[in-house]
Design a protein around this motif. Sequence first.
Motif, PDB file in Angstrom:
ATOM      1  N   VAL A 110       6.510  11.087   1.677  1.00 43.40           N
ATOM      2  CA  VAL A 110       6.106  10.211   2.776  1.00 43.40           C
ATOM      3  C   VAL A 110       7.231   9.234   3.076  1.00 43.40           C
ATOM      4  CG1 VAL A 110       3.598  10.311   2.471  1.00 43.40           C
ATOM      5  CG2 VAL A 110       4.947   8.676   1.134  1.00 43.40           C
ATOM      6  N   ARG A 111       7.242   8.740   4.297  1.00 46.37           N
ATOM      7  CA  ARG A 111       8.237   7.757   4.730  1.00 46.37           C
ATOM      8  C   ARG A 111       7.544   6.744   5.634  1.00 46.37           C
ATOM      9  NH1 ARG A 111      13.544   6.881   4.947  1.00 46.37           N
ATOM     10  NH2 ARG A 111      13.889   8.724   3.662  1.00 46.37           N
ATOM     11  N   ILE A 165      11.599 -11.245   2.311  1.00 43.66           N
ATOM     12  CA  ILE A 165      10.538 -10.873   1.378  1.00 43.66           C
ATOM     13  C   ILE A 165      10.163  -9.400   1.545  1.00 43.66           C
ATOM     14  CG2 ILE A 165       8.097 -11.247   0.804  1.00 43.66           C
ATOM     15  CD1 ILE A 165       8.535 -14.210   1.520  1.00 43.66           C
ATOM     16  N   LEU A 166      10.050  -8.969   2.805  1.00 41.28           N
ATOM     17  CA  LEU A 166       9.690  -7.573   3.069  1.00 41.28           C
ATOM     18  C   LEU A 166      10.774  -6.622   2.573  1.00 41.28           C
ATOM     19  CD1 LEU A 166       8.201  -7.766   6.695  1.00 41.28           C
ATOM     20  CD2 LEU A 166       6.983  -7.825   4.512  1.00 41.28           C
ATOM     21  N   LYS A 167      12.020  -6.987   2.817  1.00 41.27           N
ATOM     22  CA  LYS A 167      13.125  -6.131   2.378  1.00 41.27           C
ATOM     23  C   LYS A 167      13.147  -6.021   0.853  1.00 41.27           C
ATOM     24  CE  LYS A 167      16.406  -4.998   4.719  1.00 41.27           C
ATOM     25  NZ  LYS A 167      16.806  -3.725   5.401  1.00 41.27           N
ATOM     26  N   GLY A 192      14.111   0.419  -2.963  1.00 37.86           N
ATOM     27  CA  GLY A 192      13.845   1.650  -3.707  1.00 37.86           C
ATOM     28  C   GLY A 192      12.812   2.559  -3.083  1.00 37.86           C
ATOM     29  N   LEU A 193      12.221   2.141  -1.958  1.00 41.46           N
ATOM     30  CA  LEU A 193      11.202   2.938  -1.284  1.00 41.46           C
ATOM     31  C   LEU A 193      11.768   3.553  -0.004  1.00 41.46           C
ATOM     32  CD1 LEU A 193       8.163   0.474  -1.585  1.00 41.46           C
ATOM     33  CD2 LEU A 193       8.584   2.518  -2.977  1.00 41.46           C
ATOM     34  N   PRO A 194      11.243   4.718   0.421  1.00 39.00           N
ATOM     35  CA  PRO A 194      11.713   5.338   1.676  1.00 39.00           C
ATOM     36  C   PRO A 194      11.143   4.613   2.898  1.00 39.00           C
ATOM     37  CG  PRO A 194       9.995   6.676   0.692  1.00 39.00           C
ATOM     38  CD  PRO A 194      10.268   5.569  -0.287  1.00 39.00           C
ATOM     39  N   ALA A 214       0.834  -1.206   0.000  1.00 40.25           N
ATOM     40  CA  ALA A 214       0.000   0.000   0.000  1.00 40.25           C
ATOM     41  C   ALA A 214       0.867   1.254   0.000  1.00 40.25           C
ATOM     42  CB  ALA A 214      -0.925  -0.006   1.224  1.00 40.25           C
ATOM     43  N   PHE A 215       1.963   1.204   0.734  1.00 40.87           N
ATOM     44  CA  PHE A 215       2.859   2.359   0.792  1.00 40.87           C
ATOM     45  C   PHE A 215       3.465   2.639  -0.582  1.00 40.87           C
ATOM     46  CE2 PHE A 215       7.036   4.299   1.600  1.00 40.87           C
ATOM     47  CZ  PHE A 215       6.634   5.426   2.298  1.00 40.87           C
TER      48      PHE A 215
END
Length: 380
Positions: A218-219, A240-242, A247-249, A207-208
């Motif tokens: 946003v972070r 998996i989460l990492k 590339g995302l904050p 979602a983020f």
Amino acid sequence: MRINIVTGPWLPVPPLQGGSTGRIWQGLAESFATQGHQVKILCRSYPGQPNHEIRNKVTYIRRGGLPQSTNIYLDLVKDFAYGLTTFPTLPSADILIINDFWLPFFASVFRPDAGKIVIHAGRFPKGQYRLGLYAGVTRFVALSRVIQEGISQEDPAAIPRMRIIPNPIDTSIFSPPTSPQVHREEKTILYVGRVHPEKGIHLLIDAFKILVEKIPQVRLKIVGPFKGTQGGGGEEYFRILKTKAEGLPIDFLDAIFDPYKLADTYRSADLFCYPSLAEKGEAFPVAPLEAMATGLVPVVSNLACFEDYIQEGIDGYFFDHRSDRAVENLAETFTAAITDWEKTLEIGLNVAQKAQNYSYEKIANIYLDDFAQLLNNIKV
């Protein structure tokens, strides 16, 4: 009043690693003792903790205890052995609060002098109330309506003996900033809790990713343990989460066990998200309530347990986690909360005020009033 609290074979108290359950029992016990009651906590022994001590007028008796496993059947056997060896050692009391599976049965049958038995039901029932083990229990304290309903379905005879009393938080630590929050262009979304699939962290990251495309400033901060030995989802889930977060904050931070540092972490964020998917795993999560106490607005899944203290648009925001569009629903909820920031700030004032109703002192008084009624055989 003589009050004994048995926390079971798994839990060291005071908690060594900041576990919320250990903090809750320590805080409630100290609140009972402050009002002049004789309070003893019987908990597991642990290296570095004395077998007997008095802290803030509360007596701690540490004996036995076992490490909890991931096998529920093995743990039931361990707990049976714990209950069997613990009930003969129970000090006499007026009230015996138990957070355990087998001990209420042994205490009610063999130790009538141990006090009126109060079961603290902090987990959704898994069939144990159908076994008829708890006929001698005086009170079932359910943390939320969903727990109350679950127990009622398994044991209708328990309904007259049930009462809902929520978890408390330390409002002297978890409190709003002393000065008005500085307006920040970049909004930080915070999650605090176990990094486990049932907590919906993968959904949160997805979602983020959508949110960043709409609102770049946003972070996301994810705070909590991921190791299986700490209740997390393990190395593979964390990997998996990492990968999703590349590339995302997004910042992954270790669990924060110091409550003062944890409160500062809440105060440094702008929104709080608890996207739990555990339909029968949540009783009364304290992380959203701690966040609310610092003025942080919660965004939560629409599990029934959250409805006890969050109202849509008044105390926070819900998203539909059961929908095929759950990820999109959460992203849209974030977008609405950030876009209408004035409304979100107003909700922040509401939630900080509401959280004061869950202080240790106020929840302890609810317990003490109920104990007095039990001892005087007053029906409620």
